[in-house]
Design a protein around this motif. Structure first.
Motif, PDB file in Angstrom:
ATOM      1  N   GLN A  61       0.828  -1.203   0.000  1.00 32.17           N
ATOM      2  CA  GLN A  61       0.000   0.000   0.000  1.00 32.17           C
ATOM      3  C   GLN A  61       0.866   1.258   0.000  1.00 32.17           C
ATOM      4  O   GLN A  61       0.554   2.230  -0.682  1.00 32.17           O
ATOM      5  N   ARG A  62       1.955   1.235   0.737  1.00 31.45           N
ATOM      6  CA  ARG A  62       2.850   2.389   0.813  1.00 31.45           C
ATOM      7  C   ARG A  62       3.771   2.489  -0.398  1.00 31.45           C
ATOM      8  O   ARG A  62       4.194   3.583  -0.762  1.00 31.45           O
ATOM      9  N   HIS A  63       4.087   1.350  -1.002  1.00 32.74           N
ATOM     10  CA  HIS A  63       5.029   1.334  -2.126  1.00 32.74           C
ATOM     11  C   HIS A  63       4.448   0.480  -3.257  1.00 32.74           C
ATOM     12  O   HIS A  63       4.891  -0.660  -3.478  1.00 32.74           O
ATOM     13  N   PRO A  64       3.466   0.996  -3.985  1.00 34.91           N
ATOM     14  CA  PRO A  64       2.832   0.196  -5.045  1.00 34.91           C
ATOM     15  C   PRO A  64       3.815  -0.297  -6.100  1.00 34.91           C
ATOM     16  O   PRO A  64       3.608  -1.360  -6.696  1.00 34.91           O
ATOM     17  N   GLU A  65       4.892   0.445  -6.316  1.00 36.46           N
ATOM     18  CA  GLU A  65       5.874   0.061  -7.334  1.00 36.46           C
ATOM     19  C   GLU A  65       7.036  -0.725  -6.732  1.00 36.46           C
ATOM     20  O   GLU A  65       7.936  -1.145  -7.454  1.00 36.46           O
ATOM     21  N   GLY A  66       7.022  -0.906  -5.423  1.00 33.27           N
ATOM     22  CA  GLY A  66       8.128  -1.599  -4.760  1.00 33.27           C
ATOM     23  C   GLY A  66       8.078  -3.098  -4.971  1.00 33.27           C
ATOM     24  O   GLY A  66       7.058  -3.664  -5.387  1.00 33.27           O
ATOM     25  N   SER A  67       9.182  -3.751  -4.661  1.00 34.06           N
ATOM     26  CA  SER A  67       9.284  -5.200  -4.818  1.00 34.06           C
ATOM     27  C   SER A  67       9.441  -5.824  -3.434  1.00 34.06           C
ATOM     28  O   SER A  67      10.495  -5.705  -2.801  1.00 34.06           O
ATOM     29  N   VAL A  68       8.362  -6.479  -2.966  1.00 32.54           N
ATOM     30  CA  VAL A  68       8.353  -7.071  -1.627  1.00 32.54           C
ATOM     31  C   VAL A  68       7.908  -8.520  -1.732  1.00 32.54           C
ATOM     32  O   VAL A  68       6.943  -8.838  -2.434  1.00 32.54           O
ATOM     33  N   ARG A  69       8.624  -9.399  -1.060  1.00 28.40           N
ATOM     34  CA  ARG A  69       8.221 -10.791  -0.953  1.00 28.40           C
ATOM     35  C   ARG A  69       8.383 -11.237   0.496  1.00 28.40           C
ATOM     36  O   ARG A  69       9.057 -10.570   1.284  1.00 28.40           O
ATOM     37  N   THR A  70       7.754 -12.343   0.848  1.00 26.17           N
ATOM     38  CA  THR A  70       7.807 -12.826   2.220  1.00 26.17           C
ATOM     39  C   THR A  70       8.290 -14.267   2.256  1.00 26.17           C
ATOM     40  O   THR A  70       8.181 -15.005   1.270  1.00 26.17           O
ATOM     41  N   ALA A  71       8.801 -14.676   3.427  1.00 25.62           N
ATOM     42  CA  ALA A  71       9.254 -16.048   3.619  1.00 25.62           C
ATOM     43  C   ALA A  71       9.013 -16.436   5.074  1.00 25.62           C
ATOM     44  O   ALA A  71       9.575 -15.824   5.984  1.00 25.62           O
ATOM     45  N   VAL A  72       8.161 -17.435   5.268  1.00 27.72           N
ATOM     46  CA  VAL A  72       7.903 -17.934   6.622  1.00 27.72           C
ATOM     47  C   VAL A  72       9.088 -18.800   7.038  1.00 27.72           C
ATOM     48  O   VAL A  72       9.303 -19.879   6.478  1.00 27.72           O
ATOM     49  N   THR A  73       9.862 -18.313   7.992  1.00 30.31           N
ATOM     50  CA  THR A  73      11.094 -18.999   8.392  1.00 30.31           C
ATOM     51  C   THR A  73      11.361 -18.737   9.869  1.00 30.31           C
ATOM     52  O   THR A  73      11.217 -17.612  10.339  1.00 30.31           O
ATOM     53  N   ASP A  74      11.778 -19.759  10.587  1.00 34.05           N
ATOM     54  CA  ASP A  74      12.192 -19.634  11.975  1.00 34.05           C
ATOM     55  C   ASP A  74      13.712 -19.492  12.004  1.00 34.05           C
ATOM     56  O   ASP A  74      14.439 -20.398  11.564  1.00 34.05           O
ATOM     57  N   VAL A  75      14.213 -18.371  12.502  1.00 33.29           N
ATOM     58  CA  VAL A  75      15.653 -18.111  12.456  1.00 33.29           C
ATOM     59  C   VAL A  75      16.445 -19.051  13.360  1.00 33.29           C
ATOM     60  O   VAL A  75      17.678 -19.118  13.255  1.00 33.29           O
ATOM     61  N   ARG A  76      15.768 -19.784  14.224  1.00 36.92           N
ATOM     62  CA  ARG A  76      16.470 -20.776  15.054  1.00 36.92           C
ATOM     63  C   ARG A  76      16.805 -22.034  14.259  1.00 36.92           C
ATOM     64  O   ARG A  76      17.601 -22.860  14.714  1.00 36.92           O
ATOM     65  N   ASP A  77      16.209 -22.174  13.080  1.00 31.59           N
ATOM     66  CA  ASP A  77      16.391 -23.348  12.237  1.00 31.59           C
ATOM     67  C   ASP A  77      17.391 -23.004  11.133  1.00 31.59           C
ATOM     68  O   ASP A  77      17.044 -22.364  10.138  1.00 31.59           O
ATOM     69  N   ARG A  78      18.633 -23.449  11.287  1.00 34.40           N
ATOM     70  CA  ARG A  78      19.663 -23.041  10.334  1.00 34.40           C
ATOM     71  C   ARG A  78      19.422 -23.616   8.940  1.00 34.40           C
ATOM     72  O   ARG A  78      19.698 -22.959   7.934  1.00 34.40           O
ATOM     73  N   LYS A  79      18.897 -24.824   8.866  1.00 33.97           N
ATOM     74  CA  LYS A  79      18.608 -25.403   7.561  1.00 33.97           C
ATOM     75  C   LYS A  79      17.544 -24.592   6.821  1.00 33.97           C
ATOM     76  O   LYS A  79      17.651 -24.350   5.613  1.00 33.97           O
ATOM     77  N   ALA A  80      16.519 -24.158   7.567  1.00 27.38           N
ATOM     78  CA  ALA A  80      15.474 -23.339   6.944  1.00 27.38           C
ATOM     79  C   ALA A  80      16.057 -22.017   6.448  1.00 27.38           C
ATOM     80  O   ALA A  80      15.684 -21.533   5.365  1.00 27.38           O
ATOM     81  N   LEU A  81      16.983 -21.452   7.208  1.00 28.13           N
ATOM     82  CA  LEU A  81      17.625 -20.213   6.770  1.00 28.13           C
ATOM     83  C   LEU A  81      18.500 -20.443   5.538  1.00 28.13           C
ATOM     84  O   LEU A  81      18.561 -19.600   4.642  1.00 28.13           O
ATOM     85  N   ALA A  82      19.190 -21.584   5.507  1.00 28.78           N
ATOM     86  CA  ALA A  82      20.003 -21.894   4.330  1.00 28.78           C
ATOM     87  C   ALA A  82      19.126 -21.954   3.077  1.00 28.78           C
ATOM     88  O   ALA A  82      19.484 -21.411   2.020  1.00 28.78           O
TER      89      ALA A  82
END
Length: 338
Positions: A61-82
């Motif tokens: 909404q604030r940046h209609p031309e911006g490039s934003v993506r999301t990733a559900v990840t638990d930072v305690r899980d190193r494999k998930a972060l990799a």
């Protein structure tokens, strides 16, 4: 001897790929907003998919031309972060900027929190920052712009704060990690910025967890976090953090009160310990409930005591921030029904 990284005032973040952990609400969301405003292609990382969805919608909404993506990840899980960094580098053409912001806040006497609470804080805050850093560094070294890593510590990591000891211990470890990584990563063209914010009006009092005399713990914490002379506007804080990362600053301490506390502790640690001891007399005792509950469940619907009435006045700005920065997304009743 490794040569210091050059500082170029005109160096731009436009077009760079940025990853922000703990990016679904509060300070992390505002840092992501500021990075997007400066032209970064931002990947928001958090554990809660619903929160991430709301955060993504707010940024779009604030940046209609911006490039934003999301990733559900638990930072305690190193494999998930990799996996996260591998996918991000493939989708975005690399990773140039990483801000490790994920964490938790527990407000209670140390004996109420117990060893498991300290383990939780070290896992979410320090281990999360360590995992993020180690998985990000290979990609930051490959950045054509010269990678940038920021670790969000706290003034609570520069001196111990009573009734926030798990948080203080974990943030102190984050500060040491940032300083050590700065020394080691500079030879590869990667800058590391240690950020130590003081109190900020982010609305985090609703997601902090409280134990012991929960209502009194909530009252003092939320009131201090929302007091204008002691706390800082979170959007201004995000702007200064991103500027520090852009300029490859080594260390940033935010708020005048935090800078005074940092210098006082460095010059006279015994005196600051005595002052801390004196202020502890104003805090609740360890009596109460051992179970930790989030502030959104502890917050009284109608202030009853003098302290709660003062809290409602002192934290008005913080409550407003909670609504704006994706902190107050459900009422306590809705949480119990979920």
């Amino acid at each position: 001897m490794p040569t210091p990284l050059p500082f170029r005032a005109s160096e731009s973040l436009h077009g760079l790929s940025a990853v922000v952990t703990g990016g679904s609400r509060g300070l992390g969301l505002l840092i992501a907003d500021e990075l997007t405003d400066r032209g970064c292609r931002v990947t928001l990382v958090a554990r809660d998919a619903a929160e991430l969805g709301r955060a993504e919608e707010l940024l779009r909404q604030r940046h209609p031309e911006g490039s934003v993506r999301t990733a559900v990840t638990d930072v305690r899980d190193r494999k998930a972060l990799a996996d996260l960094f591998h996918r991000t580098a493939a989708d975005r053409g690399g990773v140039d900027v990483v801000v490790a912001n994920a964490g938790i806040i527990q407000v209670a006497p140390a004996e109420t929190v117990g060893t498991s609470g300290f383990d939780d804080a070290m896992g979410a805050i320090f281990q999360g920052a360590l995992n993020t850093s180690l998985e990000a560094l290979p990609y930051l070294r490959q950045s054509r712009a010269g990678g940038r890593l920021a670790l969000i510590g706290s003034v609570g990591g520069l001196l111990a704060v009573p009734h926030l000891l798990p948080y203080s211990c974990a943030k102190a470890a984050v500060g040491a990690l940032a300083e050590g990584l700065y020394a080691e990563a500079a030879r590869d063209g990667v800058s590391v910025t240690a950020v130590h914010p003081g109190l900020m009006r982010t609305g985090s009092h609703l997601h902090a967890v409280f134990g012991g005399d929960r209502r009194r713990e909530f009252a003092w914490f939320s009131a201090l976090a929302g007091t204008p002379l002691l706390s800082m506007d979170a959007r201004r804080a995000a702007d200064r953090i991103v500027t520090a990362v852009q300029r490859r600053r080594v260390r940033l301490v935010l708020t005048p009160a935090a800078r005074v506390a940092d210098k006082a502790h460095g010059l006279a640690p015994a005196l600051t310990a005595r002052i801390s001891h004196a202020t502890t007399a104003l805090l609740p005792t360890a009596e109460g409930e051992p179970e930790l509950r989030p502030g959104i469940d502890v917050e009284p619907a109608t202030p009853r005591t003098l302290g709660e009435r003062l809290r409602s006045v002192g934290s008005a700005l913080n409550d407003r921030a909670a609504r704006a920065y994706n902190e107050r997304h459900r009422t306590a009743a809705e949480r119990h029904q979920a």
